[in-house]
Design an enzyme around this catalytic site. Structure first.
Site, mmCIF file in Angstrom:
data_model
loop_
_atom_site.group_PDB
_atom_site.id
_atom_site.type_symbol
_atom_site.label_atom_id
_atom_site.label_comp_id
_atom_site.label_asym_id
_atom_site.label_seq_id
_atom_site.Cartn_x
_atom_site.Cartn_y
_atom_site.Cartn_z
ATOM 1 N N SER A 154 79.531 49.503 -51.217
ATOM 2 C CA SER A 154 78.801 50.344 -49.829
ATOM 3 C C SER A 154 79.382 50.917 -49.950
ATOM 4 O O SER A 154 80.743 51.487 -50.176
ATOM 5 C CB SER A 154 79.148 50.010 -48.480
ATOM 6 O OG SER A 154 78.703 50.145 -47.376
ATOM 7 N N TYR A 167 82.969 44.436 -42.714
ATOM 8 C CA TYR A 167 82.379 44.766 -43.615
ATOM 9 C C TYR A 167 82.854 45.142 -45.347
ATOM 10 O O TYR A 167 82.726 44.901 -46.065
ATOM 11 C CB TYR A 167 81.440 45.298 -42.854
ATOM 12 C CG TYR A 167 80.399 46.312 -43.951
ATOM 13 C CD1 TYR A 167 78.901 45.389 -44.021
ATOM 14 C CD2 TYR A 167 80.333 47.273 -44.556
ATOM 15 C CE1 TYR A 167 78.134 46.129 -45.186
ATOM 16 C CE2 TYR A 167 79.125 48.160 -44.955
ATOM 17 C CZ TYR A 167 77.989 46.777 -45.012
ATOM 18 O OH TYR A 167 77.238 48.030 -46.127
#
Length: 262
Positions: A154, A167
């Site tokens: 990410s 996350y």
């Protein structure tokens, strides 16, 4: 057995003909179109996603001539025994050639508001599922002398977002595993790379309270002044899954319109 496949184009029809691909989170925002592109490239895709409605949408959009190469697996990644059984059934048929660890959850709130149970859940879905899938795929890839593992990380690893601590932690773990697996598995002809998507307009973006302001924020940071599309992710996946990427491993490819240039 060392399978020497003929060199294929990095993308396009036939690029992955005969390849067996396991793709987690295959019916989601980025996964849906990428799965269709993998099918268009000739792959046989085992699409793992627990969302029934999204799975049905993926099935409805699959061309008839590719429907026999799409296998929908509605498995909950938190049910690890069921996941292991499902993977054993797939790999018992034939080895997997490509594994794409994409599935993730992304709860958003201040770090101190997360319970330990919530933190563990994010790690279980985003990291432990990848561990289990890789353990299942590895023996067959090793026997073949060929394999591609692609982890989806990410852009949040650059530190530009708050309230996503578990996350970000999970994606950092995947990046570390990418490098460790690349080093360890390379001797068997297996590459392991990561793709770091930028700020794509998916369901994850809907958590933002000011969508138009966020869109401006994204475009201001990108060198390329358009929003990314799932085809952009698919193109990167198709390349890293191809024979042509056989000398690339341990890398984290940013697909973000030039946001992060490290």
């Amino acid at each position: 057995m060392n399978r020497e496949a003929p060199m294929q184009a990095a993308s396009g029809r036939g690029a992955l003909a005969g390849r067996r691909v396991l793709y987690t989170g295959a019916s989601g925002g980025l996964g849906h179109q990428t799965t269709l592109d993998l099918l268009a490239a000739g792959a046989e895709v085992f699409a793992l996603d627990r969302d029934h409605s999204k799975n049905q949408s993926l099935l409805a959009h699959t061309p008839k001539d590719a429907a026999n190469r799409l296998h929908l697996l509605e498995l909950d990644l938190t049910d690890q025994p069921a996941l292991e059984v499902g993977l054993a059934e797939i790999t018992a048929q034939a080895p997997l050639d490509v594994l794409i660890n994409n599935a993730a959850i992304y709860p958003s709130k201040p770090f101190e508001a997360f319970t330990m149970e919530e933190l563990r859940l994010v790690h279980q879905v985003n990291v432990e599922a990848a561990l289990i899938c890789t353990r299942a795929a590895l023996p067959g890839m090793r026997d073949l002398g060929w394999g591609r593992i692609i982890n989806v990380t990410s852009i949040t690893l650059t530190g530009g977002w708050e309230n996503l601590a578990p996350y970000v932690q999970s994606k950092g773990s995947l990046l570390g595993l990418t490098r460790a697996w690349a080093r360890e598995f390379g001797k068997w002809g297996i590459t392991c790379n990561a793709i770091a998507p930028g700020a794509f307009p998916t369901d994850a973006e809907k958590i933002h309270p000011d969508p138009e302001g966020y869109r401006k924020f994204v475009l201001d940071h990108q060198a390329v002044k358009r929003r990314g599309t799932p085809h952009d992710i698919a193109a990167a996946i198709l390349f890293l899954a191809s024979d042509g990427a056989g000398f690339i491993t341990g890398q984290n490819l940013a697909v973000d319109g030039g946001w992060n240039m490290t």
